[in-house]
Design a protein around this motif. Structure first.
Motif, PDB file in Angstrom:
ATOM      1  N   THR A 301       0.851  -1.191   0.000  1.00 43.60           N
ATOM      2  CA  THR A 301       0.000   0.000   0.000  1.00 43.60           C
ATOM      3  C   THR A 301       0.886   1.240   0.000  1.00 43.60           C
ATOM      4  O   THR A 301       2.030   1.211   0.447  1.00 43.60           O
ATOM      5  N   LEU A 302       0.331   2.317  -0.499  1.00 43.01           N
ATOM      6  CA  LEU A 302       1.047   3.578  -0.570  1.00 43.01           C
ATOM      7  C   LEU A 302       0.137   4.685  -0.080  1.00 43.01           C
ATOM      8  O   LEU A 302      -1.031   4.751  -0.459  1.00 43.01           O
ATOM      9  N   LYS A 303       0.683   5.546   0.813  1.00 37.12           N
ATOM     10  CA  LYS A 303      -0.037   6.719   1.266  1.00 37.12           C
ATOM     11  C   LYS A 303       0.597   7.945   0.622  1.00 37.12           C
ATOM     12  O   LYS A 303       1.735   8.293   0.946  1.00 37.12           O
ATOM     13  N   PRO A 304      -0.101   8.590  -0.306  1.00 35.96           N
ATOM     14  CA  PRO A 304       0.476   9.781  -0.949  1.00 35.96           C
ATOM     15  C   PRO A 304       0.664  10.908   0.051  1.00 35.96           C
ATOM     16  O   PRO A 304      -0.221  11.206   0.851  1.00 35.96           O
ATOM     17  N   ILE A 305       1.844  11.533   0.039  1.00 36.47           N
ATOM     18  CA  ILE A 305       2.196  12.594   0.982  1.00 36.47           C
ATOM     19  C   ILE A 305       2.436  13.883   0.212  1.00 36.47           C
ATOM     20  O   ILE A 305       3.217  13.912  -0.743  1.00 36.47           O
ATOM     21  N   SER A 306       1.753  14.941   0.635  1.00 38.79           N
ATOM     22  CA  SER A 306       1.926  16.261   0.030  1.00 38.79           C
ATOM     23  C   SER A 306       2.561  17.192   1.051  1.00 38.79           C
ATOM     24  O   SER A 306       2.032  17.372   2.155  1.00 38.79           O
ATOM     25  N   SER A 307       3.695  17.780   0.711  1.00 38.28           N
ATOM     26  CA  SER A 307       4.381  18.707   1.616  1.00 38.28           C
ATOM     27  C   SER A 307       3.668  20.056   1.605  1.00 38.28           C
ATOM     28  O   SER A 307       3.278  20.568   0.545  1.00 38.28           O
ATOM     29  N   LEU A 308       3.534  20.664   2.792  1.00 38.58           N
ATOM     30  CA  LEU A 308       2.842  21.950   2.933  1.00 38.58           C
ATOM     31  C   LEU A 308       3.741  23.031   3.515  1.00 38.58           C
ATOM     32  O   LEU A 308       3.268  24.125   3.830  1.00 38.58           O
ATOM     33  N   TYR A 309       5.050  22.750   3.675  1.00 36.41           N
ATOM     34  CA  TYR A 309       5.943  23.698   4.349  1.00 36.41           C
ATOM     35  C   TYR A 309       6.054  25.025   3.599  1.00 36.41           C
ATOM     36  O   TYR A 309       6.370  26.066   4.197  1.00 36.41           O
ATOM     37  N   MET A 310       5.812  25.018   2.285  1.00 36.63           N
ATOM     38  CA  MET A 310       5.990  26.249   1.514  1.00 36.63           C
ATOM     39  C   MET A 310       4.986  27.331   1.879  1.00 36.63           C
ATOM     40  O   MET A 310       5.263  28.525   1.719  1.00 36.63           O
ATOM     41  N   TRP A 311       3.825  26.920   2.420  1.00 37.20           N
ATOM     42  CA  TRP A 311       2.808  27.922   2.771  1.00 37.20           C
ATOM     43  C   TRP A 311       3.202  28.749   3.996  1.00 37.20           C
ATOM     44  O   TRP A 311       3.176  29.992   3.920  1.00 37.20           O
ATOM     45  N   PRO A 312       3.563  28.131   5.141  1.00 32.96           N
ATOM     46  CA  PRO A 312       4.029  28.974   6.252  1.00 32.96           C
ATOM     47  C   PRO A 312       5.320  29.716   5.917  1.00 32.96           C
ATOM     48  O   PRO A 312       5.543  30.826   6.404  1.00 32.96           O
TER      49      PRO A 312
END
Length: 341
Positions: A301-312
């Motif tokens: 199984t794979l859990k797609p991960i989206s990085s959000l660090y660019m917003w802060p």
């Protein structure tokens, strides 16, 4: 689901406060940076009042927000999506089915009715294909010639549908067992050696083709392809003769089945030969093949991960610009206010 990849980074949040408390304040004020045009900027502030207490509090709040956003970005916030099931790495399995004219013989008994061999094969082999979750499956149909009806694929539904849609005589009336094995070897030779499997089903003997079955078996052995062979057909059936069909006799509809050659193919390549006299035996054979060549049970199984660090980080950058320009903006509006007065 929202979470931080490095939550321990938040431990440095009180760092500016500790620096302010532990490091003594400077007693003298000297220029930290020489700016050639500083006098021009200073001239804008002449005659203006110093920032009030409200402005100082605003600047401090702005600085605290910038620090909080920078630490949040360093903690790497991520959004984890729903689990996606990946196809498991199973076997590369080619199913070779005889569709020569003899497969239309009605010697398979189902609910006291005699039905063609090919109809039973489509039903039982179709169910076998559906069970092979995680395997890359392909379909070879052969008669006078051998054809790749479906290349290796994880799409079991399509492979099963192509088998169901096959018709007697599409590949010619004769039987090219050797060519079917040769074609299967060609399609499997670039695949991992430990996972190359062919399941060949026929009801007769080799009567066509350019390669003999025994030569094809030797080539399969050299290529590391394991071949399971299945001979299908009843040993006897009753046929009616005479003008009115009133004379019945028993015949052996499988008299042309070359069991010696099928056994040689299986033993040479490390597989097994099976004999199916009835639909029940054919079903048992394919269930046994499930045990001999088990399906991979562990599904990835794979859990797609989206990085959000660019917003802060972007918000911190914008607030930093605002913090840097705030004194000049405050001076500009204060000057205009004094001029208006």
């Amino acid at each position: 689901m929202f979470e931080f990849a490095h939550p321990l980074v938040f431990l440095i949040l009180p760092l500016p406060l500790l620096i302010a408390l532990l490091i003594p304040k400077a007693t003298t004020r000297t220029s930290a940076l020489k700016v050639p045009f500083y006098k021009n900027v200073q001239a804008l502030q002449l005659g203006t009042s110093t920032p009030g207490a409200g402005q100082n509090i605003f600047f401090r709040i702005l600085a605290v927000c910038v620090w909080l956003l920078l630490v949040t970005a360093a903690a790497k916030p991520v959004w984890i999506g729903e689990e996606v099931h990946l196809p498991t790495t199973g076997r590369d399995l080619l199913v070779a089915v005889d569709i020569s004219g003899s497969m239309d013989t009605k010697d398979m008994v189902v609910q006291n009715q005699q039905i063609p061999r090919i109809a039973v094969v489509k039903h039982i082999v179709g169910d076998f294909i559906e069970r092979r979750v995680g395997d890359r499956l392909g379909l070879v149909l052969f008669g006078t010639s051998a054809y790749l009806q479906s290349p290796l694929t994880f799409d079991r539904t399509t492979v099963k549908q192509l088998l169901v849609e096959s018709q007697i005589g599409f590949a010619g009336p004769n039987t090219a067992i050797g060519d079917a094995i040769g074609l299967s070897i060609k399609r499997l030779r670039d695949r991992p050696a430990e996972n190359r499997v062919v399941i060949l089903l026929t009801d007769g003997q080799n009567t066509a083709g350019e390669v003999s079955p025994r030569q094809a078996a030797d080539l399969a052995k050299q290529s590391g392809v394991k071949v399971y062979t299945i001979g299908v057909g009843a040993n006897e059936m009753i046929v009616s003769d005479g003008f009115f069909g009133n004379f019945q006799r028993k015949i052996n509809p499988s008299r042309d089945l070359d069991e010696d050659t099928l056994t040689y193919i299986a033993e040479t390549t490390g597989g097994r030969y099976f004999r199916a006299h009835s639909p029940q035996e054919l079903n048992q054979i394919y269930q046994l093949l499930d045990e001999l060549e088990p399906v991979e049970q562990e599904q990835q199984t794979l859990k797609p991960i989206s990085s959000l660090y660019m917003w802060p980080l972007a918000c911190a950058l914008l607030l930093s610009f605002l913090l840097g320009l705030a004194p000049m903006i405050s001076t500009f509006f204060t000057s205009r206010h004094e001029v208006n007065q």
